[in-house]
Write a protein that holds these residues in place. Sequence first.
Motif, PDB file in Angstrom:
ATOM      1  N   ILE A   1       0.841  -1.207   0.000  1.00 10.91           N
ATOM      2  CA  ILE A   1       0.000   0.000   0.000  1.00 10.91           C
ATOM      3  C   ILE A   1       0.870   1.249   0.000  1.00 10.91           C
ATOM      4  O   ILE A   1       0.659   2.154  -0.811  1.00 10.91           O
ATOM      5  CB  ILE A   1      -0.971  -0.006   1.196  1.00 10.91           C
ATOM      6  CG1 ILE A   1      -2.059  -1.060   0.977  1.00 10.91           C
ATOM      7  CG2 ILE A   1      -1.606   1.373   1.398  1.00 10.91           C
ATOM      8  CD1 ILE A   1      -2.976  -1.267   2.158  1.00 10.91           C
ATOM      9  N   ASP A   2       1.840   1.307   0.884  1.00 10.11           N
ATOM     10  CA  ASP A   2       2.714   2.488   0.950  1.00 10.11           C
ATOM     11  C   ASP A   2       3.461   2.695  -0.363  1.00 10.11           C
ATOM     12  O   ASP A   2       3.529   3.810  -0.877  1.00 10.11           O
ATOM     13  CB  ASP A   2       3.716   2.365   2.105  1.00 10.11           C
ATOM     14  CG  ASP A   2       3.070   2.537   3.464  1.00 10.11           C
ATOM     15  OD1 ASP A   2       1.913   3.009   3.530  1.00 10.11           O
ATOM     16  OD2 ASP A   2       3.724   2.203   4.467  1.00 10.11           O
ATOM     17  N   ASP A   3       4.000   1.613  -0.915  1.00 11.68           N
ATOM     18  CA  ASP A   3       4.777   1.708  -2.146  1.00 11.68           C
ATOM     19  C   ASP A   3       3.917   2.171  -3.322  1.00 11.68           C
ATOM     20  O   ASP A   3       4.256   3.131  -4.020  1.00 11.68           O
ATOM     21  CB  ASP A   3       5.419   0.349  -2.455  1.00 11.68           C
ATOM     22  CG  ASP A   3       6.305   0.398  -3.685  1.00 11.68           C
ATOM     23  OD1 ASP A   3       7.139   1.325  -3.780  1.00 11.68           O
ATOM     24  OD2 ASP A   3       6.162  -0.492  -4.539  1.00 11.68           O
ATOM     25  N   ILE A   4       2.816   1.512  -3.550  1.00  9.86           N
ATOM     26  CA  ILE A   4       1.982   1.813  -4.720  1.00  9.86           C
ATOM     27  C   ILE A   4       1.340   3.191  -4.618  1.00  9.86           C
ATOM     28  O   ILE A   4       1.382   3.982  -5.564  1.00  9.86           O
ATOM     29  CB  ILE A   4       0.915   0.723  -4.908  1.00  9.86           C
ATOM     30  CG1 ILE A   4       1.596  -0.590  -5.321  1.00  9.86           C
ATOM     31  CG2 ILE A   4      -0.123   1.138  -5.948  1.00  9.86           C
ATOM     32  CD1 ILE A   4       0.706  -1.805  -5.262  1.00  9.86           C
ATOM     33  N   PHE A   5       0.756   3.509  -3.485  1.00 13.18           N
ATOM     34  CA  PHE A   5       0.077   4.794  -3.345  1.00 13.18           C
ATOM     35  C   PHE A   5       1.061   5.967  -3.349  1.00 13.18           C
ATOM     36  O   PHE A   5       0.725   7.052  -3.809  1.00 13.18           O
ATOM     37  CB  PHE A   5      -0.823   4.805  -2.107  1.00 13.18           C
ATOM     38  CG  PHE A   5      -2.143   4.127  -2.333  1.00 13.18           C
ATOM     39  CD1 PHE A   5      -3.299   4.875  -2.503  1.00 13.18           C
ATOM     40  CD2 PHE A   5      -2.235   2.750  -2.413  1.00 13.18           C
ATOM     41  CE1 PHE A   5      -4.527   4.264  -2.727  1.00 13.18           C
ATOM     42  CE2 PHE A   5      -3.449   2.123  -2.635  1.00 13.18           C
ATOM     43  CZ  PHE A   5      -4.596   2.879  -2.802  1.00 13.18           C
ATOM     44  N   THR A   6       2.286   5.734  -2.878  1.00 12.10           N
ATOM     45  CA  THR A   6       3.322   6.767  -2.950  1.00 12.10           C
ATOM     46  C   THR A   6       3.746   6.977  -4.398  1.00 12.10           C
ATOM     47  O   THR A   6       3.843   8.117  -4.865  1.00 12.10           O
ATOM     48  CB  THR A   6       4.537   6.387  -2.080  1.00 12.10           C
ATOM     49  OG1 THR A   6       4.105   6.275  -0.721  1.00 12.10           O
ATOM     50  CG2 THR A   6       5.629   7.428  -2.186  1.00 12.10           C
ATOM     51  N   LYS A   7       3.978   5.872  -5.135  1.00 14.14           N
ATOM     52  CA  LYS A   7       4.368   5.988  -6.546  1.00 14.14           C
ATOM     53  C   LYS A   7       3.298   6.702  -7.367  1.00 14.14           C
ATOM     54  O   LYS A   7       3.609   7.462  -8.277  1.00 14.14           O
ATOM     55  CB  LYS A   7       4.640   4.610  -7.146  1.00 14.14           C
ATOM     56  CG  LYS A   7       5.958   4.021  -6.734  1.00 14.14           C
ATOM     57  CD  LYS A   7       6.168   2.647  -7.344  1.00 14.14           C
ATOM     58  CE  LYS A   7       7.491   2.069  -6.894  1.00 14.14           C
ATOM     59  NZ  LYS A   7       7.683   0.683  -7.343  1.00 14.14           N
ATOM     60  N   LEU A   8       2.040   6.437  -7.057  1.00 14.29           N
ATOM     61  CA  LEU A   8       0.940   7.070  -7.787  1.00 14.29           C
ATOM     62  C   LEU A   8       0.637   8.488  -7.291  1.00 14.29           C
ATOM     63  O   LEU A   8      -0.217   9.172  -7.844  1.00 14.29           O
ATOM     64  CB  LEU A   8      -0.324   6.210  -7.687  1.00 14.29           C
ATOM     65  CG  LEU A   8      -0.257   4.855  -8.381  1.00 14.29           C
ATOM     66  CD1 LEU A   8      -1.489   4.025  -8.059  1.00 14.29           C
ATOM     67  CD2 LEU A   8      -0.117   5.025  -9.884  1.00 14.29           C
ATOM     68  N   GLU A   9       1.344   8.884  -6.227  1.00 13.43           N
ATOM     69  CA  GLU A   9       1.166  10.206  -5.614  1.00 13.43           C
ATOM     70  C   GLU A   9      -0.269  10.448  -5.167  1.00 13.43           C
ATOM     71  O   GLU A   9      -0.830  11.540  -5.304  1.00 13.43           O
ATOM     72  CB  GLU A   9       1.636  11.314  -6.564  1.00 13.43           C
ATOM     73  CG  GLU A   9       3.116  11.198  -6.893  1.00 13.43           C
ATOM     74  CD  GLU A   9       3.609  12.272  -7.854  1.00 13.43           C
ATOM     75  OE1 GLU A   9       2.807  13.148  -8.265  1.00 13.43           O
ATOM     76  OE2 GLU A   9       4.800  12.232  -8.193  1.00 13.43           O
ATOM     77  N   ILE A  10      -0.874   9.390  -4.574  1.00 15.73           N
ATOM     78  CA  ILE A  10      -2.247   9.505  -4.058  1.00 15.73           C
ATOM     79  C   ILE A  10      -2.349   8.964  -2.633  1.00 15.73           C
ATOM     80  O   ILE A  10      -3.430   8.588  -2.187  1.00 15.73           O
ATOM     81  CB  ILE A  10      -3.254   8.794  -4.997  1.00 15.73           C
ATOM     82  CG1 ILE A  10      -2.877   7.321  -5.181  1.00 15.73           C
ATOM     83  CG2 ILE A  10      -3.387   9.512  -6.310  1.00 15.73           C
ATOM     84  CD1 ILE A  10      -3.935   6.503  -5.936  1.00 15.73           C
ATOM     85  N   ILE A  11      -1.229   8.932  -1.927  1.00 17.19           N
ATOM     86  CA  ILE A  11      -1.231   8.379  -0.567  1.00 17.19           C
ATOM     87  C   ILE A  11      -2.193   9.168   0.342  1.00 17.19           C
ATOM     88  O   ILE A  11      -2.749   8.629   1.284  1.00 17.19           O
ATOM     89  CB  ILE A  11       0.187   8.290   0.018  1.00 17.19           C
ATOM     90  CG1 ILE A  11       0.207   7.316   1.182  1.00 17.19           C
ATOM     91  CG2 ILE A  11       0.726   9.662   0.393  1.00 17.19           C
ATOM     92  CD1 ILE A  11       1.501   6.611   1.404  1.00 17.19           C
ATOM     93  N   ASN A  12      -2.425  10.421  -0.004  1.00 16.65           N
ATOM     94  CA  ASN A  12      -3.339  11.249   0.790  1.00 16.65           C
ATOM     95  C   ASN A  12      -4.801  10.787   0.681  1.00 16.65           C
ATOM     96  O   ASN A  12      -5.653  11.215   1.457  1.00 16.65           O
ATOM     97  CB  ASN A  12      -3.235  12.712   0.341  1.00 16.65           C
ATOM     98  CG  ASN A  12      -3.585  12.891  -1.119  1.00 16.65           C
ATOM     99  OD1 ASN A  12      -3.057  12.184  -1.973  1.00 16.65           O
ATOM    100  ND2 ASN A  12      -4.461  13.835  -1.405  1.00 16.65           N
TER     101      ASN A  12
END
Length: 130
Positions: free
Chosen positions: A116-127
């Motif tokens: 989750i951290d890796d994918i959402f950070t790469k997609l710049e949507i972790i927020n």
Amino acid sequence: MKNIIEIKDLSFGYKDKLIDNLSLVIEEGQFITLMGPSNSGKTTLANILYGNIDTKSFIKINGEFINKKNLSNIKKNIGYVMQNNESIFVLDNVRKNVIINLKKYGYNDEEIVTKIDDIFTKLEIINLLD
């Protein structure tokens, strides 16, 4: 480049829906859009690639043939969004919805947090997670 999806001579049909002699190679890093009118086979192809529809055709995903033996491993590398959007989100936030789906595929809690951290950070949507 590595071939991520390979299809050779795929033919499949039922009722009025038909895929006839489709061959396709998608390489790593490519983005593909399937476009066509209703009942042209887009959803059928997606269901075949996700393993929801069985065929005897030559189909490889990430170097593995789609079959019962490889299906759970293949599904770990495919994102699939159902056509009926009411069934996509069943919980009250994105994080919980992602967690429940990753657990279905056998990921443990540590792997889930990392993914989750890796994918959402790469997609710049972790927020958007919470």
